[in-house]
Design a protein around this motif. Sequence first.
Motif, PDB file in Angstrom:
ATOM      1  N   TRP A 188      40.389  33.901  43.612  1.00 17.35           N
ATOM      2  CA  TRP A 188      41.226  32.901  44.730  1.00 17.35           C
ATOM      3  C   TRP A 188      42.461  33.419  44.537  1.00 17.35           C
ATOM      4  CZ3 TRP A 188      44.928  30.196  42.432  1.00 17.35           C
ATOM      5  CH2 TRP A 188      44.964  29.963  41.114  1.00 17.35           C
ATOM      6  N   GLU A 191      43.999  35.608  47.720  1.00 15.78           N
ATOM      7  CA  GLU A 191      43.924  35.042  49.070  1.00 15.78           C
ATOM      8  C   GLU A 191      45.111  35.116  49.753  1.00 15.78           C
ATOM      9  OE1 GLU A 191      41.807  31.266  49.237  1.00 15.78           O
ATOM     10  OE2 GLU A 191      40.157  31.918  48.142  1.00 15.78           O
ATOM     11  N   ARG A 192      45.044  35.422  51.173  1.00 12.86           N
ATOM     12  CA  ARG A 192      46.367  35.373  51.766  1.00 12.86           C
ATOM     13  C   ARG A 192      47.382  34.347  51.317  1.00 12.86           C
ATOM     14  NH1 ARG A 192      49.468  34.604  56.293  1.00 12.86           N
ATOM     15  NH2 ARG A 192      50.674  36.438  57.189  1.00 12.86           N
ATOM     16  N   ARG A 193      46.705  32.930  51.457  1.00 10.36           N
ATOM     17  CA  ARG A 193      47.790  31.727  51.003  1.00 10.36           C
ATOM     18  C   ARG A 193      48.342  31.903  49.580  1.00 10.36           C
ATOM     19  NH1 ARG A 193      44.873  28.230  47.505  1.00 10.36           N
ATOM     20  NH2 ARG A 193      42.852  28.888  47.284  1.00 10.36           N
ATOM     21  N   ILE A 194      47.832  32.744  48.808  1.00 16.20           N
ATOM     22  CA  ILE A 194      48.475  33.044  47.705  1.00 16.20           C
ATOM     23  C   ILE A 194      49.222  34.055  47.470  1.00 16.20           C
ATOM     24  CG2 ILE A 194      48.154  33.434  44.757  1.00 16.20           C
ATOM     25  CD1 ILE A 194      47.285  30.653  46.063  1.00 16.20           C
ATOM     26  N   PRO A 196      51.114  35.601  50.591  1.00 13.70           N
ATOM     27  CA  PRO A 196      51.326  35.829  52.215  1.00 13.70           C
ATOM     28  C   PRO A 196      52.438  37.327  52.124  1.00 13.70           C
ATOM     29  CG  PRO A 196      52.702  34.147  51.121  1.00 13.70           C
ATOM     30  CD  PRO A 196      51.726  34.708  49.727  1.00 13.70           C
ATOM     31  N   ALA A 249      48.719  40.506  55.186  1.00 10.11           N
ATOM     32  CA  ALA A 249      50.054  40.000  54.603  1.00 10.11           C
ATOM     33  C   ALA A 249      51.276  40.747  54.985  1.00 10.11           C
ATOM     34  CB  ALA A 249      49.874  40.009  52.914  1.00 10.11           C
TER      35      ALA A 249
END
Length: 334
Positions: A188, A191-194, A196, A249
């Motif tokens: 996790w 992931e892009r949310r982590i 960016p 990203a």
Amino acid sequence: MVVTGASGNVGSALLRELGSRGHDIVAVARRVPEATETEQGSIEWHAADVADDRLDAVLEGCDAFVHLAWMFQPTHDPDTTWEANAVGTRRVLQSAARSRVPVVVVASSVGTYSPAVDDHPVDEGWPTDGPSPAAYCREKAYVERLLDAFEAQRPDVRVVRMRPAFVFQRSAGSEQRRIFGAPALRPWMLERRILPVVPIPRGLRLQAVHAGDLARAYAEAVERPVHGAFNIAAADVLGQDELGRILDARTFEVPARLTRAVVEGAWRARLVGAPGDLFDALLRLPVMSTARARAELGWEPQHSAADALSAMVVGAREGAGSGLPPLQPDSRFP
């Protein structure tokens, strides 16, 4: 046919390819799964460690031998990797000679090549003294010298050296996250949310190949009457823009010297798996020409370098793996 390192990233793909072509395979690995059947040929698993075990009995009577076994970690213990990779390769070549194996195909690497002068693609004649003092590069260069000696001593054996770029596939995502990433890195976290925004070292460009495409090149090298070295890579070369699209990203360029210092410090603190001198190698690798593989192996990649790296990134984010011991996903962590 005998394949060492059969349960790893490249080995797993090669077993699928050889099985689809009807070959019967003795698959050698330190950790073996339950015996399985391929689509047409059969696989017999044999547990052995090339650093310690003689393979004479396994190689006796085989028509071809593919040596893929390689240990990347522990990078903090180069004596262990030297014993497995350099000494282990010498031992298996000696076994192949004693067992009179007629065809020997050995995994070399882009990491054996001397530093690039520019981005003009180099052929298989480029010097193979390694791009940096990193243990991986030193060991790959030593294997090239072992093969030089083996060919001189055994001119009756058809010897092939495969020099692939970085090799990726989805099912190796978890393994490669463990090898190169931080010990605490979880799927996790990729992931892009982590992530960016991702920094890219100035001057970074790399080639890659999908494991399935590389497996086809190995199979052709076994089946065709070729010898010598072959560069294997997809046609595209990945730089900052391509890496940004693959990682989904935004990217920004950072000085290579700063990145090197961060990588080395993190490695010394055991936060990442690759040392600073391996980062040096990454920036110095030449771009490889694959003209010989296309002409003599009839090889064309079915995946781009971007496709191959994307498959691994997706696999790492999803915790992908397989039932083969090195490729098993982490079951302890989400």
